[in-house]
Design an enzyme around this catalytic site. Structure first.
Site, PDB file in Angstrom:
ATOM      1  N   ASP A   7      32.126  40.163  34.140  1.00 49.62           N
ATOM      2  CA  ASP A   7      32.554  40.248  35.632  1.00 49.62           C
ATOM      3  C   ASP A   7      33.843  40.776  34.413  1.00 49.62           C
ATOM      4  OD1 ASP A   7      33.825  40.769  37.981  1.00 49.62           O
ATOM      5  OD2 ASP A   7      35.475  39.670  37.288  1.00 49.62           O
ATOM      6  N   ASP A   9      37.560  42.216  36.315  1.00 51.06           N
ATOM      7  CA  ASP A   9      39.062  41.941  36.559  1.00 51.06           C
ATOM      8  C   ASP A   9      38.679  40.566  36.723  1.00 51.06           C
ATOM      9  OD1 ASP A   9      40.189  44.331  37.907  1.00 51.06           O
ATOM     10  OD2 ASP A   9      38.661  44.725  39.391  1.00 51.06           O
ATOM     11  N   THR A 109      30.843  44.944  38.146  1.00 52.93           N
ATOM     12  CA  THR A 109      32.078  44.240  38.365  1.00 52.93           C
ATOM     13  C   THR A 109      32.252  44.656  40.136  1.00 52.93           C
ATOM     14  OG1 THR A 109      33.898  44.848  38.627  1.00 52.93           O
ATOM     15  CG2 THR A 109      32.776  46.793  38.137  1.00 52.93           C
ATOM     16  N   SER A 110      32.391  44.367  40.735  1.00 58.54           N
ATOM     17  CA  SER A 110      32.313  44.335  42.061  1.00 58.54           C
ATOM     18  C   SER A 110      33.845  45.660  42.233  1.00 58.54           C
ATOM     19  CB  SER A 110      33.081  43.250  43.208  1.00 58.54           C
ATOM     20  OG  SER A 110      32.077  42.464  42.920  1.00 58.54           O
ATOM     21  N   LYS A 142      29.360  40.290  45.323  1.00 59.36           N
ATOM     22  CA  LYS A 142      29.379  38.954  45.196  1.00 59.36           C
ATOM     23  C   LYS A 142      29.770  38.212  46.312  1.00 59.36           C
ATOM     24  CE  LYS A 142      29.978  40.180  40.803  1.00 59.36           C
ATOM     25  NZ  LYS A 142      31.205  40.490  39.669  1.00 59.36           N
ATOM     26  N   ASP A 167      36.005  35.074  36.371  1.00 54.46           N
ATOM     27  CA  ASP A 167      36.367  34.096  36.496  1.00 54.46           C
ATOM     28  C   ASP A 167      37.356  33.979  38.216  1.00 54.46           C
ATOM     29  OD1 ASP A 167      39.175  36.156  38.211  1.00 54.46           O
ATOM     30  OD2 ASP A 167      36.947  36.753  37.444  1.00 54.46           O
TER      31      ASP A 167
END
Length: 224
Positions: A7, A9, A109-110, A142, A167
């Protein structure tokens, strides 16, 4: 295991304090305060579309409006984060170790592609990754595992050959649903919260992945 998927962030960069500041500033811009409790309830781990629905509960946002508003907030985030951008401790050395040992790598990543490009280029991390996936590359955010399954497909690995670093509890759920071995980074949520949703291990940063631990992690037998 032959692939490491990250991921962004809270994993590659600890952006959460700056995202919190950007969202608070953005909410105030539209006349709505954002308390710490509201941030945890309505923002943390949520997709921008969900957050915007909370910010504008009386408006039916078109897809174009939603994208424009999200882009406005993300531009504010990049402006605020630019002076402070830094990798999570130990990440560059860990990425070099992955590269030296032939482990395939990806980012899932989103975040929008503009944020992904911003982080990759500001920290000069692009050469360390074989695959880069942002929110535009999938149709379901997600905790749906789509982005991680797509990363595995593009890397040419099976779930049993993959380690995912996440995270947030939302991300952990997505990673577990994708069938990978999941390491939680306690940059956003507590170790206990990450373990409760299925993290196989929890670390605070990449300095904890010693050469011995690395060897154990990426020499695990592949299940058939």
């Amino acid at each position: 295991m032959k692939a490491a998927i990250f991921d962004m962030d809270g994993v590659i960069v600890d952006t959460n304090p700056h995202h919190r500041l950007a969202w608070r500033t953005y909410f105030e811009r539209y006349g709505k305060p954002l308390t710490d409790d509201d941030f945890i309830r309505y923002v943390s781990g949520k997709h921008n579309d969900q957050i915007l629905r909370h910010l504008f509960p009386d408006r039916t946002l078109s897809l174009t409006e939603s994208r424009q508003l999200a882009a406005e907030k993300e531009g504010l985030f990049r402006e605020l984060y630019q002076p402070d951008i830094a990798p999570v401790a130990g990440l560059p050395a860990f990425l070099q170790l992955l590269r030296n040992t032939g482990v395939r790598t990806a980012v899932g990543t989103s975040a929008p592609v503009e944020n992904l490009d911003f982080v990759m280029d500001a920290l000069q991390l692009r050469p360390y990754f074989d695959v880069l996936l942002d929110e535009s590359k999938v149709s379901r955010p997600k905790p749906d595992p789509e982005i991680y399954r797509k990363a595995m497909e593009l890397l040419g690995v099976e779930p049993s050959e993959s380690v995912i670093f996440e995270d947030s509890t939302t991300g952990i759920r997505a990673a577990k649903a994708a069938g990978a071995y999941v390491i939680g980074l306690a940059t956003t949520d507590t170790p206990e919260a990450l373990q409760e949703v299925g993290a196989d291990e929890v670390i605070r940063d990449f300095t904890e992945l010693t050469p011995e631990r690395f060897q154990s992690l990426f020499s695990r037998p592949v299940s058939v």
